[in-house]
Enzyme design. Structure first.
Site, short mmCIF file in Angstrom:
data_model
loop_
_atom_site.label_atom_id
_atom_site.label_comp_id
_atom_site.label_asym_id
_atom_site.label_seq_id
_atom_site.Cartn_x
_atom_site.Cartn_y
_atom_site.Cartn_z
CB SER A 37 -24.06 -33.55 -16.25
OG SER A 37 -24.28 -35.05 -16.18
CE LYS A 93 -26.77 -37.41 -5.90
NZ LYS A 93 -25.19 -37.75 -6.09
CG ASN A 114 -27.35 -42.21 -7.93
OD1 ASN A 114 -27.96 -43.47 -7.56
ND2 ASN A 114 -26.09 -41.99 -8.33
CG ASP A 129 -23.59 -41.31 -6.05
OD1 ASP A 129 -23.32 -41.30 -7.02
OD2 ASP A 129 -24.17 -40.25 -5.45
N GLY A 155 -21.49 -34.76 3.67
CA GLY A 155 -22.67 -34.31 2.91
C GLY A 155 -23.25 -35.54 2.24
CB ALA A 157 -20.91 -37.03 -2.42
CE1 TYR A 248 -18.13 -36.06 -10.81
CE2 TYR A 248 -17.63 -35.30 -13.11
CZ TYR A 248 -18.74 -35.58 -12.05
OH TYR A 248 -19.91 -35.32 -12.42
#
Ligand code: NAD
Length: 307
Positions: A37, A93, A114, A129, A155, A157, A248
């Site tokens: 990450s 989350k 988050n 987000d 989902g 996100a 990303y």
């Protein structure tokens, strides 16, 4: 705290903990499979630019040796040792929500968190987000048509992105997911939370169902290095559509490659990642983040074991 903070629970237990130090950021990212990450680097570089020391821990449930703690234990340990807060990612989350005292309006609408901020013995939950995608879109897709948009993936996100799209003024939002129950659940949620946007489920993708689209957003994992391909058939793309991806890694997914090739306007997922971190940093430290600086850190990040 942000103005959208709303009280959701009043059964606060009195917790004994060290107070977060004002000249230090002590935080961490809780999740699974998060060794690569970029979030720690972004927060630590931003803290350093503000002249504050920082310790930002990766708390990866996939690499605990011995007994795996549960999420509640991790939250208590972080809170008791004076952490400013925690960032929370897959798969925690939603699981973290009942462990918190108060949720922001965005976290409440989306149903997931988050960013957890520890303050004055209370635990505040935020979902950055949603704002992260919206801000990335506002900056990267100025003037883009917003009449009819397809969201692929309902989902964790996808739910945040759907709310962001409604906040961006999308008039008609189509939702497609290979799991039709998830798509239906998201549409029902949006009808309650964002009634100004017309929303409907799409049960397959063909020339008929995608006709007249202004834009497409991919919120599935398809396109990630570990899930290559595209969730949207390249032959259904049209030059007049804009195309956004929230994946990303890699920065240019197969979908964005296909779209760029025929001349579509594109928005990569890095913007959402940078802006969600920016808002999160502000919540954790009460200091303004600089998205350009965060972008530089994000772009320069060298993966552990990489070159
Ligand atoms: P998730 O597993 O909760 O949801 C993914 C959804 O996509 C599921 O509902 C699944 O049924 C659906 N799906 C999978 N393949 C599909 C296909 N071919 N067609 C239609 N639907 C399909 O995952 P998530 O947490 O929502 O994350 C999704 C992606 O978003 C991940 O790649 C993650 O890395 C990325 N993400 C990016 C950011 C960012 O800041 N840019 C933030 C969060 C997540």
């Amino acid at each position: 705290m942000q103005a959208d903070t709303q009280l959701t629970q009043d059964n606060v237990l009195e917790r004994k903990c060290l107070t977060a130090s004002e000249d230090m950021l002590l935080a961490g990212l809780v999740g699974r499979g998060i060794q690569r990450s970029r979030t720690p680097e972004m927060h630590m570089a931003e803290a350093s630019a503000h002249g504050i020391r920082s310790v930002y821990k990766i708390i990866d449930f996939d690499v605990f040796s011995g007994r795996e703690p549960d999420l509640a234990e991790i939250l208590s340990a972080a809170e008791m040792t004076g952490f400013n807060g925690l960032n929370v990612t897959y798969p925690f989350k939603i699981q973290v929500v009942p462990l918190l005292d108060q949720l922001s309006a965005n976290a409440k609408a989306v149903g997931s968190v988050n960013t957890v901020v520890f303050r004055d013995g209370r635990r505040y939950g935020h979902n950055t987000d949603l704002w992260g995608f919206a801000e990335s879109f506002r900056r990267g897709m100025e003037g883009a048509a917003r009449r009819k948009v397809l969201l692929i993936g309902a989902g964790g996100a996808g739910v945040a992105v759907a709310h962001a799209l409604a906040d961006l003024g999308i008039e008609n939002l189509l939702v497609f997911d290979i799991d039709p129950i998830r798509a239906a659940r998201l549409v029902a949620q949006l009808k309650i939370n964002r009634p100004a946007t017309t929303t409907e489920v799409v049960d397959h993708l063909d020339a008929g169902t995608v006709s007249g689209l202004d834009g497409i957003v991919n919120a599935t994992p398809i396109g990630m290095a570990k899930a290559p391909g595209s969730a949207f058939p390249a032959e259904l793309l049209d030059q007049a559509m804009w195309v956004a991806d929230i994946v990303y890694f890699p920065l240019e997914t197969q979908l964005l490659k296909d779209a760029r090739k025929i001349g579509c306007r594109i928005l990569p997922g890095s913007g959402m990642a940078i802006f969600q971190a920016s808002r999160s940093f502000e919540l954790l430290t009460d200091r303004p983040a600089d998205p350009e600086r965060l972008k530089t850190t994000f772009d320069n990040f060298v993966e552990p074991g990489g070159t």
